[in-house]
Design an enzyme around this catalytic site. Structure first.
Site, PDB file in Angstrom:
ATOM      1  N   LYS A 156       0.864  -0.624  -0.174  1.00  0.00           N
ATOM      2  CA  LYS A 156       0.040   0.050   0.159  1.00  0.00           C
ATOM      3  C   LYS A 156       0.578   1.410  -0.099  1.00  0.00           C
ATOM      4  CE  LYS A 156      -2.982   0.305   3.989  1.00  0.00           C
ATOM      5  NZ  LYS A 156      -2.962   1.512   4.634  1.00  0.00           N
ATOM      6  N   ARG A 214       2.709   5.959  -3.669  1.00  0.00           N
ATOM      7  CA  ARG A 214       4.391   6.538  -3.098  1.00  0.00           C
ATOM      8  C   ARG A 214       4.430   6.631  -5.120  1.00  0.00           C
ATOM      9  NH1 ARG A 214       3.912   5.798   1.746  1.00  0.00           N
ATOM     10  NH2 ARG A 214       5.314   7.037   3.524  1.00  0.00           N
ATOM     11  N   ASP A 250       1.900  -1.023  12.013  1.00  0.00           N
ATOM     12  CA  ASP A 250       0.529  -1.654  11.565  1.00  0.00           C
ATOM     13  C   ASP A 250       0.152  -2.983  12.030  1.00  0.00           C
ATOM     14  OD1 ASP A 250       0.063   0.758  10.371  1.00  0.00           O
ATOM     15  OD2 ASP A 250       0.807   0.561   8.343  1.00  0.00           O
ATOM     16  N   ARG A 280      -6.733   1.281  17.783  1.00  0.00           N
ATOM     17  CA  ARG A 280      -6.635   0.077  18.098  1.00  0.00           C
ATOM     18  C   ARG A 280      -6.450  -0.730  19.415  1.00  0.00           C
ATOM     19  NH1 ARG A 280      -3.298  -0.169  12.253  1.00  0.00           N
ATOM     20  NH2 ARG A 280      -5.290   0.132  10.702  1.00  0.00           N
TER      21      ARG A 280
HETATM   22  C1  S3P Z   1       2.382   4.922   6.200  1.00  0.00           C
HETATM   23  C2  S3P Z   1       2.719   5.026   7.586  1.00  0.00           C
HETATM   24  C3  S3P Z   1       2.230   4.657   8.735  1.00  0.00           C
HETATM   25  C4  S3P Z   1       1.495   2.979   8.475  1.00  0.00           C
HETATM   26  C5  S3P Z   1       0.625   3.737   7.683  1.00  0.00           C
HETATM   27  C6  S3P Z   1       1.268   4.158   6.030  1.00  0.00           C
HETATM   28  C7  S3P Z   1       3.066   5.042   5.131  1.00  0.00           C
HETATM   29  O1  S3P Z   1       1.693   5.604   9.638  1.00  0.00           O
HETATM   30  O2  S3P Z   1       0.847   3.350   9.312  1.00  0.00           O
HETATM   31  O3  S3P Z   1      -0.048   2.711   7.372  1.00  0.00           O
HETATM   32  O4  S3P Z   1       2.684   4.858   3.892  1.00  0.00           O
HETATM   33  O5  S3P Z   1       3.219   6.170   5.696  1.00  0.00           O
HETATM   34  P1  S3P Z   1       2.363   6.815  10.421  1.00  0.00           P
HETATM   35  O6  S3P Z   1       3.131   7.601   9.366  1.00  0.00           O
HETATM   36  O7  S3P Z   1       0.840   7.487  10.703  1.00  0.00           O
HETATM   37  O8  S3P Z   1       2.989   5.601  11.586  1.00  0.00           O
END
Ligand code: S3P
Length: 435
Positions: free
Chosen positions: A24, A29, A317, A348
């Site tokens: 994801k 990105r 996550d 969570r």
């Molecule tokens: C992500 C960063 C994380 C993660 C999210 C995806 C990312 O969040 O929990 O599922 O793609 O940069 P945070 O930056 O809030 O820690």
């Protein structure tokens, strides 16, 4: 959205090869950088999830041409750093915190105004963590008391800053780096706890000069992004559910091919190994600038651990899945230093504690984690509160419960893991929709 409930029942054994969908974080990105690049980029392994499709739809609304030759494939005609066109329509990020926070940085540097909106869950998530440092760069972004919608005012000259992240967040780091593309001078982000570095790696792959190492990233404005092809690895966070499932079901053996193994993502692998899991990595290789490998997990008796706090950002996550592993373990597992879990797609810690208690687990919630004692699960009814990772974690819990687990509100699994139910049932889960 129509409400979707699941019923998960004990399974006999789990076997087979499970090909989980694309990452994801990398998919979001790849879409954003391809859109801002000069030329045509080809993305393979793009996650066909609601979150990443929402990001693609936002960029289409901003004038980017994106084709889908087949599922998981995108061809993006980049418009260049200054080629996006503004729209009066609200830009809907759906459930995606990553989409909204990164786009806030990207849009702060545009000549036009934009409005970013999200679903009910995203509309409750904190945005000051991005809007405040972006404001220090010269951006003007209005929030509703720190929450979405975000009204991003265009035409603001940005200047680079040096910013130390107060909370570990790859989203905040990435928002600042994306704004930094448009800023005068140097943007530097310092991280007391290093987080996933996909934005840094991908900017380099698209030809933008950037210096980075764990804990620090630095770039200057005024360069160009050159189109490039991106191979998205399978998402470790999606593989995580099968790593836990394979560990807790007697007789299980699962293979997960071509999973992304960026060290800033694989904290759960280390945590499960500390707990006694039997997970091996084969065919470690590099694909699209990222380490990938095939994971093989076999059943093992887990034992409780005091989770090292240093692992938290590398598995941020994966806590819902870890909590289920902890109930299958002998003894006590203690999680600390994970207060960020309270501001994810749901709280969570609270959502897992409520659900786990409802099915007979022994869990005590703490402000920044939980204390979990291993033991049998009765089964019963839980509410995922629309949180995809919680729904899938309780589907895994169903494998070891004495009775069925009914999981309410599972439709959002489609945000990150479309096809989860089919893949899970394909290797031996007993999971079906209910009601
Ligand atoms: C992500 C960063 C994380 C993660 C999210 C995806 C990312 O969040 O929990 O599922 O793609 O940069 P945070 O930056 O809030 O820690």
């Amino acid at each position: 959205m129509t409400r979707l409930d699941w019923l998960s029942q004990p399974a006999r054994a789990l076997h087979g090869s499970v090909r989980v969908p694309g990452d994801k974080s990398v998919s979001h990105r790849s879409m954003m950088l391809s859109a801002l690049a000069e030329g045509r980029s080809h993305i393979r392994g793009f996650l066909e999830g609601e979150d990443t499709r929402a990001t693609a739809a936002v960029l289409q609304k901003l004038g980017v041409r994106i084709e889908t030759p087949s599922a998981g494939e995108r061809v993006v005609d980049g418009v260049g750093l200054h080629g996006l066109r503004g729209t009066a329509e609200a830009l809907d990020c759906g459930n995606a915190g990553t989409g909204m926070r990164l786009l806030a940085g990207l849009l702060a540097g545009q000549a036009f105004d934009s409005t970013l909106i999200g679903d009910e869950s995203l509309s409750r998530r904190p945005m000051r963590r991005v809007t405040e440092p972006l404001a220090a760069m010269g951006a003007r972004i209005d929030t509703q008391d720190g929450l979405p919608p975000l009204r991003v005012h265009g035409g603001q000259p940005l200047k680079g800053i040096r910013y130390t992240l107060p909370v570990a967040s790859a989203q905040v780091k990435s928002a600042l780096l994306l704004a930094g593309l448009y800023a005068q001078g140097e943007t530097e982000v310092i991280e007391p706890h290093p987080t996933r570095d996909y934005t840094e790696r991908m900017l380099a792959a698209f030809g933008w000069p950037i210096e980075f190492e764990p804990g620090r990233a630095r770039l200057s404005g005024g360069h160009r992004l050159r189109a490039t092809d991106v191979d998205v690895p399978a998402d470790f966070s999606s593989a995580a559910f099968f790593l836990v499932a394979g560990s807790i079901v007697p007789g299980a053996e699962l293979r997960l091919p071509a999973v992304g193994l960026n060290p800033r993502r694989t904290g759960l692998l280390q945590a499960l190994r500390l707990m006694g899991a039997d997970i091996t990595v084969e065919h470690e290789r590099e694909s699209g600038g990222e380490p990938v490998g095939d994971l093989i997990v076999r059943h093992a008796q887990l034992h409780g651990v005091e989770l090292p706090e240093a692992l938290v950002p590398d598995m941020i996550d994966e806590f819902p899945a870890l909590f289920i592993a902890a109930t299958a373990a002998k003894g006590r597992t203690v999680v600390r230093g994970a207060a960020e879990l309270r501001v994810k797609e749901s709280d969570r810690i609270a959502t897992m504690a409520a659900g786990m208690k409802a099915i007979g687990a022994n869990i005590e919630e703490t402000p920044d984690g939980a204390i979990i004692d291993g033991g049998a699960l009765r089964g019963g009814e839980v509410d995922s509160h629309g949180d995809h990772r919680i729904a899938m974690s309780f589907a895994v819990a169903g494998l070891m419960a004495q009775g069925p687990i009914r999981i309410a509100d599972c439709a959002n699994v489609a945000t990150s893991f479309p096809g989860f139910m089919e893949l899970a049932n394909g290797c031996g889960f007993e999971l079906r929709t209910d009601g």
